[in-house]
Design a protein around this motif. Structure first.
Motif, PDB file in Angstrom:
ATOM      1  N   MET A   1       0.831  -1.211   0.000  1.00 56.38           N
ATOM      2  CA  MET A   1       0.000   0.000   0.000  1.00 56.38           C
ATOM      3  C   MET A   1       0.864   1.258   0.000  1.00 56.38           C
ATOM      4  SD  MET A   1      -3.012  -0.918  -0.388  1.00 56.38           S
ATOM      5  CE  MET A   1      -2.854  -2.596  -0.996  1.00 56.38           C
TER       6      MET A   1
ATOM      7  N   GLN B   1       0.539   4.035  -2.776  1.00 60.65           N
ATOM      8  CA  GLN B   1       0.215   5.415  -2.393  1.00 60.65           C
ATOM      9  C   GLN B   1       1.217   6.399  -3.014  1.00 60.65           C
ATOM     10  OE1 GLN B   1       0.113   6.610   1.860  1.00 60.65           O
ATOM     11  NE2 GLN B   1      -2.100   6.694   1.538  1.00 60.65           N
TER      12      GLN B   1
ATOM     13  N   GLN C   1       0.503   6.789  -6.612  1.00 57.64           N
ATOM     14  CA  GLN C   1      -0.668   7.649  -6.816  1.00 57.64           C
ATOM     15  C   GLN C   1      -0.295   9.113  -6.649  1.00 57.64           C
ATOM     16  OE1 GLN C   1      -3.566   6.240  -4.026  1.00 57.64           O
ATOM     17  NE2 GLN C   1      -4.004   4.395  -5.195  1.00 57.64           N
TER      18      GLN C   1
ATOM     19  N   ARG D   1      -7.642  12.223  -8.534  1.00 58.16           N
ATOM     20  CA  ARG D   1      -8.506  11.329  -7.773  1.00 58.16           C
ATOM     21  C   ARG D   1      -8.829  11.912  -6.397  1.00 58.16           C
ATOM     22  NH1 ARG D   1      -7.532   5.154  -5.767  1.00 58.16           N
ATOM     23  NH2 ARG D   1      -8.357   5.630  -3.714  1.00 58.16           N
TER      24      ARG D   1
ATOM     25  N   ASP E   1     -12.441  12.465  -4.825  1.00 63.85           N
ATOM     26  CA  ASP E   1     -12.775  11.888  -3.519  1.00 63.85           C
ATOM     27  C   ASP E   1     -13.311  12.949  -2.577  1.00 63.85           C
ATOM     28  OD1 ASP E   1     -12.251   9.309  -4.033  1.00 63.85           O
ATOM     29  OD2 ASP E   1     -10.313   9.220  -3.021  1.00 63.85           O
TER      30      ASP E   1
ATOM     31  N   GLY F   1     -16.751  13.782  -3.474  1.00 60.80           N
ATOM     32  CA  GLY F   1     -17.634  12.689  -3.078  1.00 60.80           C
ATOM     33  C   GLY F   1     -17.933  12.719  -1.581  1.00 60.80           C
ATOM     34  N   LYS F   2     -16.912  13.045  -0.809  1.00 58.10           N
ATOM     35  CA  LYS F   2     -17.088  13.092   0.649  1.00 58.10           C
ATOM     36  C   LYS F   2     -18.088  14.180   1.030  1.00 58.10           C
ATOM     37  CE  LYS F   2     -14.230  12.913   4.780  1.00 58.10           C
ATOM     38  NZ  LYS F   2     -12.873  12.996   5.292  1.00 58.10           N
TER      39      LYS F   2
ATOM     40  N   GLN G   1     -21.631  13.152   0.049  1.00 59.98           N
ATOM     41  CA  GLN G   1     -22.186  12.149   0.966  1.00 59.98           C
ATOM     42  C   GLN G   1     -22.629  12.802   2.278  1.00 59.98           C
ATOM     43  OE1 GLN G   1     -22.954   9.136   0.162  1.00 59.98           O
ATOM     44  NE2 GLN G   1     -23.765   8.716   2.197  1.00 59.98           N
TER      45      GLN G   1
ATOM     46  N   ARG H   1     -26.434  12.927   3.832  1.00 57.29           N
ATOM     47  CA  ARG H   1     -26.791  12.526   5.204  1.00 57.29           C
ATOM     48  C   ARG H   1     -27.617  13.618   5.890  1.00 57.29           C
ATOM     49  NH1 ARG H   1     -21.134  11.101   6.044  1.00 57.29           N
ATOM     50  NH2 ARG H   1     -20.943   9.011   5.212  1.00 57.29           N
TER      51      ARG H   1
ATOM     52  N   ARG I   1     -17.903   5.623  -2.252  1.00 59.18           N
ATOM     53  CA  ARG I   1     -16.647   5.492  -1.500  1.00 59.18           C
ATOM     54  C   ARG I   1     -16.811   5.873  -0.022  1.00 59.18           C
ATOM     55  NH1 ARG I   1     -12.899   6.245   1.444  1.00 59.18           N
ATOM     56  NH2 ARG I   1     -10.839   7.134   1.075  1.00 59.18           N
ATOM     57  N   TRP I   2     -17.710   6.837   0.251  1.00 64.82           N
ATOM     58  CA  TRP I   2     -17.803   7.352   1.627  1.00 64.82           C
ATOM     59  C   TRP I   2     -18.973   6.781   2.402  1.00 64.82           C
ATOM     60  CZ3 TRP I   2     -13.491   9.582   3.003  1.00 64.82           C
ATOM     61  CH2 TRP I   2     -12.666  10.109   1.993  1.00 64.82           C
ATOM     62  N   LEU I   3     -19.630   5.777   1.850  1.00 67.98           N
ATOM     63  CA  LEU I   3     -20.734   5.148   2.602  1.00 67.98           C
ATOM     64  C   LEU I   3     -20.177   4.461   3.845  1.00 67.98           C
ATOM     65  CD1 LEU I   3     -22.850   3.444  -0.211  1.00 67.98           C
ATOM     66  CD2 LEU I   3     -23.502   5.408   1.185  1.00 67.98           C
ATOM     67  N   THR I   4     -20.768   4.759   4.979  1.00 63.82           N
ATOM     68  CA  THR I   4     -20.322   4.149   6.235  1.00 63.82           C
ATOM     69  C   THR I   4     -21.264   3.014   6.626  1.00 63.82           C
ATOM     70  OG1 THR I   4     -21.691   5.661   7.495  1.00 63.82           O
ATOM     71  CG2 THR I   4     -19.419   6.371   7.036  1.00 63.82           C
TER      72      THR I   4
ATOM     73  N   ASP J   1     -24.523   4.501   7.276  1.00 60.80           N
ATOM     74  CA  ASP J   1     -25.325   4.706   6.059  1.00 60.80           C
ATOM     75  C   ASP J   1     -25.989   3.406   5.628  1.00 60.80           C
ATOM     76  OD1 ASP J   1     -24.644   7.434   5.750  1.00 60.80           O
ATOM     77  OD2 ASP J   1     -22.731   6.871   4.862  1.00 60.80           O
TER      78      ASP J   1
ATOM     79  N   VAL K   1      -7.335   1.581   3.001  1.00 57.80           N
ATOM     80  CA  VAL K   1      -8.513   2.246   2.404  1.00 57.80           C
ATOM     81  C   VAL K   1      -8.133   3.618   1.844  1.00 57.80           C
ATOM     82  CG1 VAL K   1     -10.802   3.196   2.897  1.00 57.80           C
ATOM     83  CG2 VAL K   1     -10.156   0.978   3.820  1.00 57.80           C
ATOM     84  N   ASP K   2      -7.249   4.333   2.547  1.00 58.04           N
ATOM     85  CA  ASP K   2      -6.825   5.636   2.009  1.00 58.04           C
ATOM     86  C   ASP K   2      -6.158   5.461   0.649  1.00 58.04           C
ATOM     87  OD1 ASP K   2      -7.779   6.762   4.289  1.00 58.04           O
ATOM     88  OD2 ASP K   2      -5.828   7.091   5.239  1.00 58.04           O
ATOM     89  N   THR K   3      -5.495   4.341   0.463  1.00 52.29           N
ATOM     90  CA  THR K   3      -4.802   4.095  -0.797  1.00 52.29           C
ATOM     91  C   THR K   3      -5.744   3.584  -1.882  1.00 52.29           C
ATOM     92  OG1 THR K   3      -2.807   3.511   0.430  1.00 52.29           O
ATOM     93  CG2 THR K   3      -2.879   2.853  -1.881  1.00 52.29           C
ATOM     94  N   LEU K   4      -6.556   2.600  -1.528  1.00 50.18           N
ATOM     95  CA  LEU K   4      -7.374   1.957  -2.560  1.00 50.18           C
ATOM     96  C   LEU K   4      -8.707   2.646  -2.789  1.00 50.18           C
ATOM     97  CD1 LEU K   4      -6.844  -1.831  -1.713  1.00 50.18           C
ATOM     98  CD2 LEU K   4      -5.746  -0.505  -3.511  1.00 50.18           C
ATOM     99  N   GLY K   5      -9.199   3.390  -1.789  1.00 52.72           N
ATOM    100  CA  GLY K   5     -10.564   3.912  -1.893  1.00 52.72           C
ATOM    101  C   GLY K   5     -11.514   2.746  -1.703  1.00 52.72           C
TER     102      GLY K   5
END
Lengths: 339, 355
Positions: free
Chosen positions: A237, A241, A244, A259, A263, A266-267, A270, A274, B114-117, B120, B197-201
């Motif tokens: 990883m 990283q 990336q 990306r 992201d 997207g955050k 989301q 909510r 990606r951000w679904l917890t 959620d 997760v930070d790396t792969l999303g």
């Protein structure tokens, strides 16, 4: 007198190769003929995919040949079967399938870094930075490309670390192989009585799988494997990283959305969803009761206010402004008494 | 003492030749087979949200059950394992028993998810799916049938929303995530899941498949395909094999944030049975579950070992807890012949006694 088994082996090998070639030709046939792996026209990468899909069957086929070849020189009835010289050819045939299987899973998945590692090495060499592809460099960096050199050094160090841990991981798999063969010998020893003997290559193969899976399971549940596997994932990883980050840097310079920007958007989306959901949530019964009570109270207050206004209208000739102010306090006072 | 290998060389060569002949001839049978369909039991979409769909499954006869049952599958793989093929379908068997079956199809997460917890998923999607089914029947509470990770979700949901669950069935459901025989658990203990997760999303499906194959690398990645050669001349068995292959590798990616929380809270810290778990702002206390619970586990499960499921009874608040051991594995519990005879009738009987 001709060596009958070995002549047969020679013929068989030619036959096996022919069958395999036919099989591969079928899988790589032109569009128009349905393919079991989908209707895409064959490309170089698809050829690679097909080859990998069938690699394990091929590994089994290779093993069959080796095991049968070894068996041709072994007298199955001899009592000294446990001697290394007797069993070695048989057991050697087992090395390749295990290594091929694990390597096959690695390379067929997104998890293997081998392809990436090689691509990176080639890219660095093409860019005239072959010095970075050896041992991690501690060379001082300067000039306009200083930051890039630092990034490349960090990536080289991360890749070297990954390679080291991967070597430890491969060593554990090799231990599995050794242990598996040893277990196979034990299992064979338990089948030396008539009626329990192994009479086909397939039965021998199945026994080997049992032995190897036992050995693998024991290793995979060990503390040592847990440590090495965790480190391997983490090291990989870190490499990914850094790759990336370098890609992102390049994209930023070219004005391409990255990306991490996507992201980040997207955050936020989301989070907004909510909050929107929270606001749309039906009001619970307890809250509804509270709202009803408040509405009743407001209505009461309005009525009292209206009544007070009506009274002050009568007395408006005397103190209109002050009177209005004092009546405005009246409902609050009345309300607080009611509470 | 004799030698254990009694393999005649001529016979060995004949065996090899037969293998190659079958392999070469088998290509003819693969020709034109294409993608194999699942059972595709008639169904109607009754609720949709983002990528989630709640399906109402339709049997040949009207359901006799008064309370519907919602199947909550895992986020890994797809729910169609419960409706795999005509004669291997948990859903069909339940319908035939008279149950009214709904199921959640979580869909395939992409970058937007990606951000679904877990909040959620459980207090969002699952809660609204339960409400949607309940509304259709005018009921405040329905039955849940949770499978694998979906069973764990169903337990959490029931603990947080006990008023909405009438009866709870869990199948091959992990509860204690740190038993010594749990290989998946062993492997993630030293993993830096934040870095991961930070790396792969989102976690790619191919990576999940790699992990599952590595649980039994030779059996799942080689021996199985050696066995395939023996059925290449049997179109019916070949179709079944290919259908199962489709299901195994037709896997969704995992939403990054939900994966992060699941690995940390469940696998690495085992919070569910320690009573420390919190989803969103709500504590998850298994002791709050007072509904009847039926817990079905598989004796030969290599993904969720029996010891990971069995402790459930000790942590529940209910006095009505039933445990059922199935003789088979994690997948056999849905598709084996034994499963067709035993599982759905057992669930139906248990539900019937509590409705």
């Amino acid at each position: 007198m001709p060596d009958q088994p070995h002549d047969f082996l020679k013929d068989y090998q030619a036959f096996a190769q022919q069958s395999w070639d036919t099989w591969m030709r079928y899988l790589q046939q032109q569009p128009g003929n349905p393919s079991p792996f989908g209707g895409m026209p064959p490309t170089a990468s698809q050829d690679d995919f097909l080859t990998r899909s069938l690699a394990n069957l091929q590994a089994y086929g290779t093993w069959l040949q080796q095991a049968a070849g070894a068996g041709a020189g072994v007298n199955p009835m001899m009592g000294n079967w446990q001697q290394p010289t007797v069993m070695q050819p048989f057991l050697a045939a087992f090395n390749q399938p295990f290594a091929q299987t694990v390597a096959g899973i690695d390379s067929a998945s997104a998890f293997g870094l081998d392809h990436q590692w090689n691509s990176w090495l080639q890219a660095m060499q093409r860019a005239g930075m072959s010095g970075l592809t050896g041992a991690p460099s501690q060379t001082a960096t300067f000039g306009i490309a200083r930051e890039m050199q630092l990034d490349q050094q960090a990536l080289a160090a991360a890749m070297a670390e990954y390679a080291q841990i991967n070597a430890r991981y491969q060593a554990l798999l090799q231990k599995v192989n050794t242990d598996g063969i040893s277990r196979l010998q034990d299992m064979l020893a338990a089948r030396a009585e008539p009626g329990q003997q192994i009479q086909s290559l397939k039965a021998l193969y199945d026994l080997w799988v049992d032995a190897m899976e036992e050995a693998y399971s024991q290793m995979a549940l060990s503390d040592e494997y847990r440590e090495v596997f965790g480190e391997l994932v983490n090291a990989q990883m870190r490499v990914r990283q850094m790759q990336q980050q370098q890609t992102e840097q390049m994209c930023r310079e070219l004005g391409i959305p990255t990306r991490s920007e996507v992201d980040s958007l997207g955050k936020r989306v989301q989070q907004l969803r909510r909050e929107m959901r929270e606001r749309q949530r039906p009001v619970p019964q307890q809250d509804e009761t509270l709202v009803d009570a408040l509405q009743t109270e407001i209505a009461d207050l309005k009525r009292e206010l209206a009544a007070a206004k009506a009274k002050t209208k009568d007395a408006s000739a005397v103190r209109p402004i002050k009177s209005a102010a004092s009546t405005a306090k009246a409902p609050r006072s009345a309300s607080s008494k009611r509470k | 003492m004799q030698a254990p290998l009694h393999i005649d060389p001529q016979q060995a060569f004949a065996e090899m030749a037969a293998f190659q002949r079958k392999l070469a001839a088998g290509m003819q049978n693969l020709r034109g087979l294409g993608e194999q369909e699942y059972a595709n039991t008639p169904r109607e979409a009754v609720y949709r949200e983002d990528k989630l769909t709640v399906w109402h499954m339709k049997g040949n006869a009207k359901p006799t059950a008064k309370v519907p049952t919602l199947i909550v599958y895992a986020l890994v793989n797809t729910v169609w394992m419960t409706d795999l093929q005509d004669d291997r379908s948990l859903v069909r068997n339940l319908l035939e028993q008279g149950e009214d079956v709904y199921l959640i199809d979580w869909g395939y997460p992409d970058g937007a998810d990606r951000w679904l917890t877990l909040d959620d998923y459980l207090n969002g999607y699952l809660d609204r799916a339960v409400d949607a089914v309940g509304r259709r029947h005018g009921l405040d509470a329905i039955n849940l049938l949770g499978i694998c990770q979906g069973g764990t979700f169903s337990l959490c949901y029931t603990a947080m929303h006990p008023e909405k669950v009438k009866n709870l069935v869990t199948m091959v459901t992990p509860v204690d995530f740190q038993t010594p025989d749990n290989m998946l658990s062993q492997w993630v203990q030293r993993m830096n899941v934040d870095l991961f997760v930070d790396t792969l999303g989102n976690v790619p499906a191919e990576l999940m498949n790699w992990v599952y194959l590595m649980l039994k690398p030779l059996r799942l990645n080689q021996q199985k395909y050696v066995g395939l050669v023996d059925i290449l001349d049997n179109p019916a068995e070949l179709k079944n094999f290919l259908r199962m292959e489709r299901w195994i590798f037709d896997s969704p990616d995992q939403a990054g944030e939900a994966f992060r929380q699941f690995i940390k809270d469940f696998y690495q810290q085992n919070k569910l049975i320690k009573g420390d778990l919190q989803i969103g702002n709500q504590p998850v206390d298994l002791g709050m579950i007072s509904q009847p619970v039926l817990n079905i586990y598989a004796n030969q499960d290599h993904l969720v070992p029996p010891d990971a499921s069995r402790p459930l009874g000790r942590h529940l608040g209910t006095k009505d807890y039933t445990e059922l051991a199935f003789k088979g594995g994690h997948i056999g519990i849905y598709v084996s012949s034994r499963a067709q005879r035993e599982v759905a009738p057992a669930i139906h009987q248990w539900l019937q006694q509590r409705t």
